[in-house]
Design a protein around this motif. Structure first.
Motif, PDB file in Angstrom:
ATOM      1  N   LEU A 331      52.040  46.124  52.810  1.00  0.00           N
ATOM      2  CA  LEU A 331      53.221  45.348  52.125  1.00  0.00           C
ATOM      3  C   LEU A 331      54.007  46.100  51.021  1.00  0.00           C
ATOM      4  N   GLY A 332      53.028  46.954  50.477  1.00  0.00           N
ATOM      5  CA  GLY A 332      53.482  47.784  49.528  1.00  0.00           C
ATOM      6  C   GLY A 332      54.432  49.046  50.036  1.00  0.00           C
ATOM      7  N   TYR A 333      54.042  49.589  50.861  1.00  0.00           N
ATOM      8  CA  TYR A 333      54.897  50.492  51.643  1.00  0.00           C
ATOM      9  C   TYR A 333      56.079  49.794  51.961  1.00  0.00           C
ATOM     10  N   ALA A 334      56.237  48.664  52.485  1.00  0.00           N
ATOM     11  CA  ALA A 334      57.460  48.130  52.964  1.00  0.00           C
ATOM     12  C   ALA A 334      58.325  47.904  51.715  1.00  0.00           C
ATOM     13  N   TYR A 335      57.809  47.370  50.736  1.00  0.00           N
ATOM     14  CA  TYR A 335      58.695  47.387  49.505  1.00  0.00           C
ATOM     15  C   TYR A 335      59.209  48.635  48.870  1.00  0.00           C
ATOM     16  N   ILE A 336      58.273  49.768  48.965  1.00  0.00           N
ATOM     17  CA  ILE A 336      58.788  51.117  48.757  1.00  0.00           C
ATOM     18  C   ILE A 336      60.075  51.330  49.481  1.00  0.00           C
ATOM     19  N   GLU A 337      60.116  50.938  50.822  1.00  0.00           N
ATOM     20  CA  GLU A 337      61.025  51.400  51.671  1.00  0.00           C
ATOM     21  C   GLU A 337      62.521  50.738  51.232  1.00  0.00           C
ATOM     22  N   ILE A 338      62.128  49.624  50.722  1.00  0.00           N
ATOM     23  CA  ILE A 338      63.554  48.694  50.268  1.00  0.00           C
ATOM     24  C   ILE A 338      63.590  49.067  48.620  1.00  0.00           C
ATOM     25  N   LYS A 339      62.981  49.891  48.089  1.00  0.00           N
ATOM     26  CA  LYS A 339      63.397  50.344  47.031  1.00  0.00           C
ATOM     27  C   LYS A 339      62.931  49.474  45.536  1.00  0.00           C
ATOM     28  N   GLU A 340      62.071  48.292  46.137  1.00  0.00           N
ATOM     29  CA  GLU A 340      61.483  47.379  45.317  1.00  0.00           C
ATOM     30  C   GLU A 340      59.843  48.002  44.675  1.00  0.00           C
ATOM     31  N   ASN A 341      60.132  49.012  43.918  1.00  0.00           N
ATOM     32  CA  ASN A 341      58.874  49.586  43.437  1.00  0.00           C
ATOM     33  C   ASN A 341      57.923  48.851  42.541  1.00  0.00           C
ATOM     34  N   SER A 342      58.462  47.992  41.774  1.00  0.00           N
ATOM     35  CA  SER A 342      57.595  47.157  40.900  1.00  0.00           C
ATOM     36  C   SER A 342      56.796  46.218  41.638  1.00  0.00           C
ATOM     37  N   LYS A 343      57.513  45.755  42.805  1.00  0.00           N
ATOM     38  CA  LYS A 343      56.660  44.916  43.245  1.00  0.00           C
ATOM     39  C   LYS A 343      55.670  45.588  44.428  1.00  0.00           C
ATOM     40  N   ALA A 344      56.058  46.725  45.065  1.00  0.00           N
ATOM     41  CA  ALA A 344      55.123  47.810  45.817  1.00  0.00           C
ATOM     42  C   ALA A 344      53.792  48.197  44.672  1.00  0.00           C
ATOM     43  N   LEU A 345      54.159  48.295  43.381  1.00  0.00           N
ATOM     44  CA  LEU A 345      53.067  48.671  42.686  1.00  0.00           C
ATOM     45  C   LEU A 345      52.089  47.594  42.454  1.00  0.00           C
ATOM     46  N   ILE A 346      52.330  46.352  42.298  1.00  0.00           N
ATOM     47  CA  ILE A 346      51.409  45.273  42.025  1.00  0.00           C
ATOM     48  C   ILE A 346      50.442  45.245  43.420  1.00  0.00           C
ATOM     49  N   TYR A 347      50.991  45.281  44.561  1.00  0.00           N
ATOM     50  CA  TYR A 347      50.319  45.033  45.754  1.00  0.00           C
ATOM     51  C   TYR A 347      49.358  46.143  45.986  1.00  0.00           C
ATOM     52  N   PHE A 348      49.770  47.587  45.598  1.00  0.00           N
ATOM     53  CA  PHE A 348      48.795  48.664  45.466  1.00  0.00           C
ATOM     54  C   PHE A 348      47.920  48.646  44.677  1.00  0.00           C
ATOM     55  N   GLN A 349      47.948  48.146  43.553  1.00  0.00           N
ATOM     56  CA  GLN A 349      47.099  48.037  42.652  1.00  0.00           C
ATOM     57  C   GLN A 349      45.865  47.125  43.046  1.00  0.00           C
ATOM     58  N   GLU A 350      46.268  45.898  43.385  1.00  0.00           N
ATOM     59  CA  GLU A 350      45.165  44.901  44.087  1.00  0.00           C
ATOM     60  C   GLU A 350      44.677  45.677  44.929  1.00  0.00           C
ATOM     61  N   ALA A 351      45.054  46.137  45.958  1.00  0.00           N
ATOM     62  CA  ALA A 351      44.439  46.846  47.101  1.00  0.00           C
ATOM     63  C   ALA A 351      43.539  47.884  46.485  1.00  0.00           C
ATOM     64  N   ASN A 352      44.098  48.535  45.481  1.00  0.00           N
ATOM     65  CA  ASN A 352      43.119  49.643  44.978  1.00  0.00           C
ATOM     66  C   ASN A 352      41.932  48.880  44.345  1.00  0.00           C
ATOM     67  N   GLU A 353      41.835  47.925  43.668  1.00  0.00           N
ATOM     68  CA  GLU A 353      40.732  47.285  43.030  1.00  0.00           C
ATOM     69  C   GLU A 353      39.732  46.958  44.144  1.00  0.00           C
TER      70      GLU A 353
END
Length: 729
Positions: A331-353
């Motif tokens: 989901l994070g990479y999908a938001y990266i593709e549409i330039k919504e990087n702040s949303k993408a960051l939230i999903y990546f950080q949760e996955a990282n934890e």
């Protein structure tokens, strides 16, 4: 950065199946009759109920729970500890397959406690195996492997051979998940041998599916598809809906691996239409992730986000952190593709934890790279630098080439933005090394795949020859028998059979001849497509990098566009026997521009006669490019100025003519001798290819190379008569 790919492994049977799948329905009917007629409330009735739960757990979980509950209640009534433990064990399996892991663990623990109280070591081994499966589902492969090995050790000590193939399969599953494919295959083959000996079709099906997935990762697609189709055939004959679901999803994965996205989607959608599959939540999550990834590849990002969000919501609902992490990263990479990087960051950080705890290496590094990507796009370079260095550390630790390449690329770009040019240069060099290694690895995998395909075709050819020999033998015996009969009717029959056999042989010989021609064309096309060498690609990238570092922004953007178009067109055209003339000319123009990259070393023109509509003509790809390349590499030796190259297409007397003219030294010059062999090979291959294409297209195809001395000029002129297909307006 593309989304993380995750493939579904076939579901594992944690019970110890007996007999064939086709006997399961008969067994269920028999048990139901026995339950009606056996009215005594004793251990026999408890066993019948537990057996019914066992035979229903795959295709009808609610009914299975009902039987297990009834078995437990009756066991309490008659104080049967073993029967009660078995009912807990069955409920653990049923809830685990529905991804309700918390309830499943509670039931396994209750079963283990009761088995311990009566010292039933054999059944404790079964509980350990089931816990291994559960923790494997949850992503804790270390704990899963521990339980599997403990279960195997118990049964080996007790000489309980019946359960050993299940443990071998499960251990192989862990190795497959961790990328240790040779170890995985060793265990799967051992398990398959025992399952085959015991005529256990559930076990055989599971091993076929698992081995097919390993063969996908090794690039052996024909063998993988063969095993998946065998599994599907068994499941369909047995009307095993979950088995059919697994085969559909696995075949979809195989096609997605080969980038045949529409075929993959059709199989995923077939799987999702199977009603009973809704009980198996984990596979539903995986399929939705895979469909989302396909839409990412197809640039349909809104559709991708819908599927990824569904996967995230289901994973949260069943508290399945392993699948949740994968879904969040996607989901994070999908938001990266549409330039919504702040949303993408939230999903990546949760996955990282999550992945910091599970330590699933692919997903852990993927979450770090996602965070780096988001920070970089948000211009938070210092934060991106910290995460990029961590990603590099992990990628190097686990020796994952793709992750190394991506991490070093980010590190180089971040350091460049921060003004650390020396570090940026070092990271850039490491990126090149990793990229070259990955490129070579992919080439090796491609060669391996072609080798497997070649062997597979040889096996089919051998089978056809054996069948032909058998047919000839049968026909010979038939004719011998017929000669002994003097009846007119038998004589007529003999004549008809002989005619049929001869017709079949002639048809087979013609078919084999056509296949041989087609194969020759394919081989020659692949050889010609190799003109775009890794050296050319890497040289172009290096020059582009130099332009970027020298801040030649307009020039670098222009040539990067040319380079990307050339790569895309080459990859697209390589799959087709014929392509639009307009596409081929775009590829030639981009190739000429890139070859002229370092400086304006020559002038070139590409012209088309007014009578030609390039959108209506289709030609074989890569016919013109070898002669353009020869002109660039050999025509202008020791000629530094006034270097011209012209490509012109004309359409006369229904012939499509392409002329390639240069003002270089000419083919008769002595300086050409140094490169004579290479140039002759290219010319010979193209001439032979044109002969074959001419027969295939049923029109003229030829090449003529002349020195322009005969026309009182300098240079060489190449005249190509190109076979074509012209579409009606």
């Amino acid at each position: 950065m593309s989304p993380i790919n995750k493939y579904i492994l076939c579901l594992l049977s944690v019970l110890f199946f007996v007999g064939s799948m086709q006997a399961q329905n008969k067994k269920i009917d028999s048990l139901k009759k026995e339950l009606k007629t056996y009215i005594k409330h004793d251990t026999v009735r408890v066993k019948i109920l537990n057996h019914l739960a066992y035979y229903h757990y795959r295709n009808n979980p609610p009914q299975a729970i009902t039987y297990a509950e009834q078995a437990g209640e009756l066991a309490d009534e008659i104080q049967s500890v073993k029967g009660k433990a078995r009912s807990f064990y069955m409920k653990g399996i049923i809830y685990m397959e529905q991804a309700d892991f918390k309830v499943a663990i509670e039931n396994y623990e209750k079963a283990t406690k009761l088995y311990n109280s009566i010292n039933d070591i054999k059944s404790i081994a079964g509980c350990k195996n089931a816990l291994g499966v559960l923790y494997n589902y949850k992503g804790n492969s270390t704990l899963a492997l521990k339980y599997y090995k403990e279960a195997l050790a118990i049964d080996e000590k007790l000489s309980v051979k019946r359960n050993i193939p299940n443990y071998l399969y499960n251990i192989g599953d862990i190795y497959s998940d961790n990328g240790e494919y040779e170890k995985a295959l060793v265990n799967f083959k051992k398990a398959l041998t025992i399952f085959t000996k015991n005529n256990n079709e559930y076990g055989i099906l599971s091993c076929w599916n698992a081995m097919a997935i390993v063969y996908i990762e090794q690039g052996n697609y024909p063998l993988s598809l063969r095993y998946h189709n065998k599994s599907l055939d068994v499941a369909e004959k047995a009307k095993d809906s979950i088995g059919i679901f697994q085969s559909f999803s696995n075949i979809g994965n195989l096609y997605r691996k080969q980038e045949l996205y529409d075929k993959a989607l059709s199989f995923y959608n077939k799987a999702l239409t199977i009603h009973q599959a809704n009980y198996n939540t984990r596979n539903i999550i995986a399929i939705k992730n895979n469909i989302g990834s396909i839409y990412i590849n197809k640039k349909e990002f809104t559709k991708a986000i819908v599927y990824f969000k569904e996967s995230v919501n289901i994973s949260r609902k069943i508290k399945n952190n392993q699948d949740l992490a994968i879904s969040l990263i996607n989901l994070g990479y999908a938001y990266i593709e549409i330039k919504e990087n702040s949303k993408a960051l939230i999903y990546f950080q949760e996955a990282n934890e999550i992945t910091k705890i599970s330590q699933k290496k692919y997903d852990l590094i993927g979450s770090y790279l996602g965070i780096v990507n988001a920070y970089f796009n948000l211009n938070k370079y210092n934060l991106a630098l910290v995460k990029a260095e961590k990603a590099v550390e992990l990628a190097n630790k686990y020796k994952l080439l793709k992750h190394q390449r991506d991490a070093y690329k980010f590190l180089a770009n971040i350091n460049y933005k921060l003004g650390n040019h020396e570090k940026a240069f070092i990271s850039s060099q490491k990126f090149k090394i990793a990229n070259d290694s990955l490129f070579n690895k992919k080439n090796i995998e491609k060669i391996t795949q072609l080798e497997y395909e070649y062997k597979y075709k040889n096996e089919l050819a051998s089978a056809e020859k054996r069948e032909l020999r058998l047919t000839k033998t049968i026909n010979t015996k038939s004719r011998s028998l017929e000669r002994t009969q003097r009846n007119l009717l038998l004589g007529v029959i003999a004549f008809l059979i002989t005619t049929l056999v001869l017709g079949s042989i002639i048809f087979f010989l013609k078919l084999r001849n056509e296949k041989s021609k087609t194969q020759n064309i394919v081989i020659e096309q692949k050889l010609l497509r190799s003109q775009m060498t890794p050296h050319f690609i890497f040289n172009s990238l290096s020059v582009l990098q130099g332009m970027i570092l020298n801040k030649e922004e307009k020039t670098s953007v222009f040539y990067l566009s040319k380079f990307s178009k050339l790569l895309r067109i080459t990859l697209e055209n390589s799959r087709d026997k014929i392509v639009l003339l307009s596409q081929e000319l775009i590829a030639i123009e981009n190739y000429l521009a890139l070859q002229n990259l370092e400086n304006d070393s020559y002038e070139y023109t590409i012209s088309v006669a007014d009578v030609i509509d390039t959108s209506l003509f289709k030609i074989p790809p890569m016919l013109i490019q070898p002669f353009v390349e020869n002109a660039i590499e050999h025509a202008f030796v020791n000629q530094k100025e006034d270097r011209n190259l012209k490509v012109h297409l004309d359409y006369t007397n229904k012939e499509l003519i392409c002329t390639i003219i240069d003002n270089g030294i000419g083919i008769l010059a002595e300086n050409e001798k140094k490169e004579k062999n290479k140039k002759s090979l290219s010319t010979t291959i193209t001439s032979e290819r044109l002969k074959i294409l001419a027969k295939d297209f049923k029109m003229k195809g030829s090449v003529v190379i002349e020195d322009r001395q005969k026309y009182n000029a300098h240079g060489t002129i190449v005249t190509l008569s190109i076979p074509y297909i012209k579409e009606d307006v």
